[in-house]
Design a protein around this motif. Structure first.
Motif, mmCIF file in Angstrom:
data_model
loop_
_atom_site.group_PDB
_atom_site.id
_atom_site.type_symbol
_atom_site.label_atom_id
_atom_site.label_comp_id
_atom_site.label_asym_id
_atom_site.label_seq_id
_atom_site.Cartn_x
_atom_site.Cartn_y
_atom_site.Cartn_z
ATOM 1 N N TRP A 63 69.002 12.633 -89.343
ATOM 2 C CA TRP A 63 70.452 12.690 -89.564
ATOM 3 C C TRP A 63 71.111 13.478 -88.442
ATOM 4 C CZ3 TRP A 63 70.566 9.585 -93.648
ATOM 5 C CH2 TRP A 63 69.608 9.709 -94.641
ATOM 6 N N THR A 64 70.796 13.140 -87.210
ATOM 7 C CA THR A 64 71.453 13.859 -86.118
ATOM 8 C C THR A 64 72.364 12.909 -85.349
ATOM 9 O OG1 THR A 64 71.159 15.217 -84.146
ATOM 10 C CG2 THR A 64 69.555 13.477 -84.478
ATOM 11 N N PRO A 65 73.509 13.423 -84.874
ATOM 12 C CA PRO A 65 74.455 12.572 -84.143
ATOM 13 C C PRO A 65 74.053 12.370 -82.684
ATOM 14 C CG PRO A 65 75.327 14.783 -84.371
ATOM 15 C CD PRO A 65 74.037 14.779 -85.104
ATOM 16 N N ASP A 66 72.945 12.986 -82.268
ATOM 17 C CA ASP A 66 72.522 12.924 -80.862
ATOM 18 C C ASP A 66 71.216 12.129 -80.783
ATOM 19 O OD1 ASP A 66 71.487 13.337 -78.344
ATOM 20 O OD2 ASP A 66 71.762 15.518 -78.352
ATOM 21 N N ALA A 67 71.290 10.897 -80.305
ATOM 22 C CA ALA A 67 70.122 10.011 -80.263
ATOM 23 C C ALA A 67 69.025 10.571 -79.360
ATOM 24 C CB ALA A 67 70.544 8.621 -79.780
ATOM 25 N N VAL A 68 69.445 11.261 -78.310
ATOM 26 C CA VAL A 68 68.455 11.845 -77.402
ATOM 27 C C VAL A 68 67.660 12.935 -78.119
ATOM 28 C CG1 VAL A 68 68.115 13.021 -75.200
ATOM 29 C CG2 VAL A 68 69.985 11.344 -75.456
ATOM 30 N N ALA A 69 68.379 13.770 -78.834
ATOM 31 C CA ALA A 69 67.707 14.829 -79.592
ATOM 32 C C ALA A 69 66.750 14.225 -80.605
ATOM 33 C CB ALA A 69 68.744 15.715 -80.293
#
Lengths: 366, 366, 366, 366
Positions: A182-188
């Motif tokens: 559930w993170t908004p940062d695909a890289v992360a």
């Protein structure tokens, strides 16, 4: 004594242990006439459900909610709503060391010291399983908000896993539901997958930071001075298992700012006041401003780990412990829907509290 | 509606505005037989009192507390204790811009939006002056703790002012009472004096971080799952004016740790369990462990500053504002005794709650 | 522990002792924008004030109320309203026997047994003087009702003094304010005057029954199942000093009826449902019907009498006691405005609670 | 909004409707270490169970309680105890007139007016079936009392049925459990059997008076001034379905007495103070004296009767109604175990509240 109820008018009492017959939430104070059914609540429980991917506990529970009261012909009646989830996967066979030893960093020892009796099966009442009941109650709160304030949108996401934070430049609202963190940062998300795999293999766990945002909250919610919106939000989040800190808006970083930097300037917009920034996280003097309400909380790493740690037994002898079993390497992941649920309950509660105003045009600007 | 009471059994209701005739605390639930008099409470109020040095507001109030009820022949009777502080320095002459304009970063606008009426004199109910009532109630809580658990010691101090933090290597418990910032680091104290002087001259303000520690708290306090000790502490601290974040133990930093790093290992000591570290801040599962209870909170910079800021008027027109008057350049300084008072109230409350146990030797280890 | 607060949203905490410096009511939850001043509250206090005629205690207190907070420019602000009454006639010289002996029928002995300390001056916290604070809070409740539901009218009166009841055939609403007993039966008033004179001279006292009626209460108030309107009314009345019983509508007599006799039949009137009788006292299932809300309570005779009675001392010795001093021969008289005040507080509280409905036309009939 | 919780520290929230899937009680605050199992609770439910003889409703429910949480290895753990009773006999086929018409004397109309939605099946939440949950909670309270204060004995019995009261000269404590009316007067039992048979055949119902006594209650329980023992008892009893009045000790009759007659004189006995009478019902100033605590309440006749009564429809038309179905001709009978349960809960709650005293020998006499 224990205090298992939160909320002023929308009152949620959770009950149940990890390995008892069932757990649930007794919700008192839901307004009548809210359309609700089990599927509407189930969708949120499914989001929190264990065993969905390799990053969460492999305990498999259907976590199926049943509405036992308070609903008639698909609508709330204004009477208490009982939401029950039966525990189906109660492997009670082997609790091994936990019966006699206290896991470091776990509530094992303090529950024993407080109550002198402890349901050691899966952590008993101190298990994060209790949060399933919160998510169910949050589902009902969302349904009520859908009637009372349909413009409100609530969203939680992970911004940090251990030492690795997201890059706010990568922030993509639509990405949140598309990765297991559930993170908004695909890289992360990619980075964390690899990082967490490593940790899991080494028998360790890690902490996380969750941010929950409520958009569309009207100005004026919050009950100074001890029922402030941020006070209630911080209590709600801190009461979640493993949470060690809560921030509103800039949070701890606000301490580093000067008054000139910190205060959000105001301009008049077409629909009322607008702010040039949101250091305040949408709350001034404990009352909502109409901006996004922004809450952040830190979840410590799971204390049930496969690494040997020093501890003592109930009879007071020094010993060591390794916790086998099915545990989340990063409990923060499953804390995302829990944080959302708490936000929904608190916002609804304050919407209901706010209805004592006299006069239609009080507090208008312009 | 407003909610001006906190506590479960030791219930404190504060009342009063910055420039009304008086303010105070109605304390219900103080055990009978506690020796108390006005001087015992006054010592804590004096610590918070404005106008003591050039780093706090020059408003001069004697802040003299009167006990109006609940005490007979120098002892509490078990009935409500009314603690009143009369407002003597009510300069009501000139509130200038504040009557019509909202200060950015201040509760001016939200109180208006909530209530449709606002006592603009000195911030009315949203003024930090309300915390004087908390400090008075905290003084009574300390007296009761002195009888029920005399080994408990509560101490607050400042660890950060704007971008400048203390050096933990300089930590000196005895230094705290010897500088105007209640900081344990004498080097920081000198640095901050210079820094704050500069800020004040430039018409700006700055944030701060306060840490409050309670030593000697017995294991077993805290009421899971919504009256956890850390839940109540975080609500108590977040309810203080200008606070934007609360941390327990490692706080936000716990998110950065692995399970191996975070969990405090346990060894058996001569008087019970001992821990090799205190990442948990003395609380596990919401219940005290017997270690130091450690809470930290961030105070944002004062929003009433001498710098021109953009804002709007009640009638919705864009404008600018400069706040003249006697304001603290760093409100965090005077938040130290307030944080201590909240700690005292919460600890006492949970001591009283804990008295429902059955049996003498329940929960013993060893 | 003591619990000195009542109400759910309109929360009243009374404080103070008979012979302390002051007593009062901390009122939290009054809606903002209610016009109020000291004179509006004083009128109700004057009704309860001692020393007005020979049938009430000769203690002379101006009982002057001061508003210390929560009001700005003549209107409530939504913050706590502190109502203080200073005790001016504190004759502390001589409490004689009461210091060491317990008056039979009085709270002397139980306060001692509970708290182990007792402010014996005038009964301390157990004195009926506490009800002055209730009357003050009731005055504020009436003002808020005047804005929210101006059609509501609340009236209390005496229907029985000792063995002598009123004749309902003589019932005259306008008579109530014209005799020292607040009775609607002028014949009874004359009779009681003579009767009470006799009792007073013989050093005795007598009980009474008070009836309080609220007209114009809208249908739908009351929060089943433990915050029913009648539940809260009965708690409110039973909490008044010396009250031993509470009845709603037919009260105890309802036990004597058959179902055919008891149930109030319903017909449709021009403005909604109408009832052919009011055995229910305006409450069904804990919710108001729109009929008159009718509550009755019994006040026992004053226990401080000039007649010799057997009792014991604090040290456990048998002895006798005569209570000299200025006591009401029939405390029921001054309970009339107190009962009205409690009714006003409860009705307002439930009006505020009722505002969580969804939709405009819910619950309409016809 | 609804308020479905009672108690201060022993907090009981009941939930559920007459014809929903289940109903129950969520009990928070039960001390840990109390031995409890389903059979211990079942015995009290069996006493209340419908269908036991021809004088109670013929609805047949096993009313089997399940403990879903808060108990581990036969002992309470200090966490919430969920007590669930499944509804097995849900005849939902035919509610006939009740769907559209309001029964006179019933909560049908007020629930509609309050909530705008009504579960008409068997009265929904307003059904006396809710009291099964109270009896279950009362069973747990009795178990906790058994540990904390084993000398306490609680007993309820019927003293009046319609116009026919018991003869106190026939009072036989051992008779209570030997007749279907739980009355201590065997002569009355025979008389009532005949009387009630006649009423039932004629399609009518009748009211009753229940008395509940608690013996062995220690002196000092009760929390003045709004949590008095009698205040809480009167709220507890008034909240029971169909109750219209509550009396403590002499109750309404206290109004008829003089001070000389009413005050219970005190003598020193071998174990502390003794009283020569008990007009006060064991409570002075809201605090227990150590005498028997005596409460009495009136239950109105069942409003669901086979006699034709005038009423209206939801759409506002005049009509008539006869209520067929399985209803108790005298609901007072089954109110006896409910009154006992409420007494047990209130006494336990105040025992727990009383534990905040400082010092061992406080409040001793002699």
């Amino acid at each position: 004594m224990s205090l298992n109820t939160f909320g002023h008018l929308f009152r949620v009492t959770t009950w149940g242990e990890s390995h008892g017959p069932a757990l649930g939430a007794t919700v008192d104070g839901c307004p009548p006439g809210v359309e609700i059914n089990e599927a509407m609540i189930q969708q949120w429980l499914d989001k929190r459900k264990p065993g969905q991917n390799k990053f969460t506990t492999q305990r498999r529970e259907p976590d199926e909610v049943k509405i036992l009261s308070g609903v008639f012909e698909g609508q709330t009646t204004g009477t208490p709503v009982q939401l029950m989830i039966e525990n189906t996967d109660q492997r009670s066979k082997d609790y091994g060391d936990i019966v006699e030893k206290f896991r470091p960093g776990h509530a094992d020892i303090t529950y024993w010291q407080k109550y002198g009796i402890r349901d050691y099966r899966g952590g008993g009442r101190s298990s994060a399983r209790e949060t399933a009941a919160r998510v169910a109650a949050g589902g009902l709160a969302r349904a009520a908000l859908g009637v009372l304030a349909p413009q409100i949108e609530i969203k939680g996401y992970m911004t940090q896993m251990g030492p690795r934070g997201i890059d706010r430049a990568n922030f993509d609202w639509d990405q949140i539901d598309q990765n297991p963190f559930w993170t908004p940062d695909a890289v992360a998300a990619d980075d964390w997958a690899e990082y967490l795999n490593g940790l899991r293999k080494s028998g360790d766990s890690v902490g996380a930071i969750i941010e929950v945002v409520a958009r569309g909250v009207p100005a004026g919610l919050g009950a100074p001075v001890y029922g402030k919106l941020d006070t209630d939000l911080s209590a709600a989040m801190m009461s979640i298992n493993a949470v060690k800190a809560v921030e509103i808006g800039d949070g701890m970083a606000a301490a580093m700012l000067t008054g000139t930097e910190n205060a959000d300037e105001i301009r008049m917009g077409p629909n009322g006041p607008e702010y040039t920034s949101n250091h305040a996280g949408g709350i001034l003097g404990g009352i909502s401003t109409g901006q996004d309400v922004v809450v952040r909380f830190a979840v410590k790493p799971t204390s049930s780990i496969l690494t040997t740690r020093k501890t003592i037994t109930k009879s007071g002898e020094d010993t060591e412990i390794i916790t086998k079993g099915r545990h989340d390497p990063c409990v923060g992941i499953r804390a995302v829907p829990v944080g959302e649920a708490m936000m929904a309950c608190v916002i609804l509660d304050h919407l209901l509290l706010h209805r004592g105003q006299i006069g239609e045009n009080r507090g208008k600007i312009g």
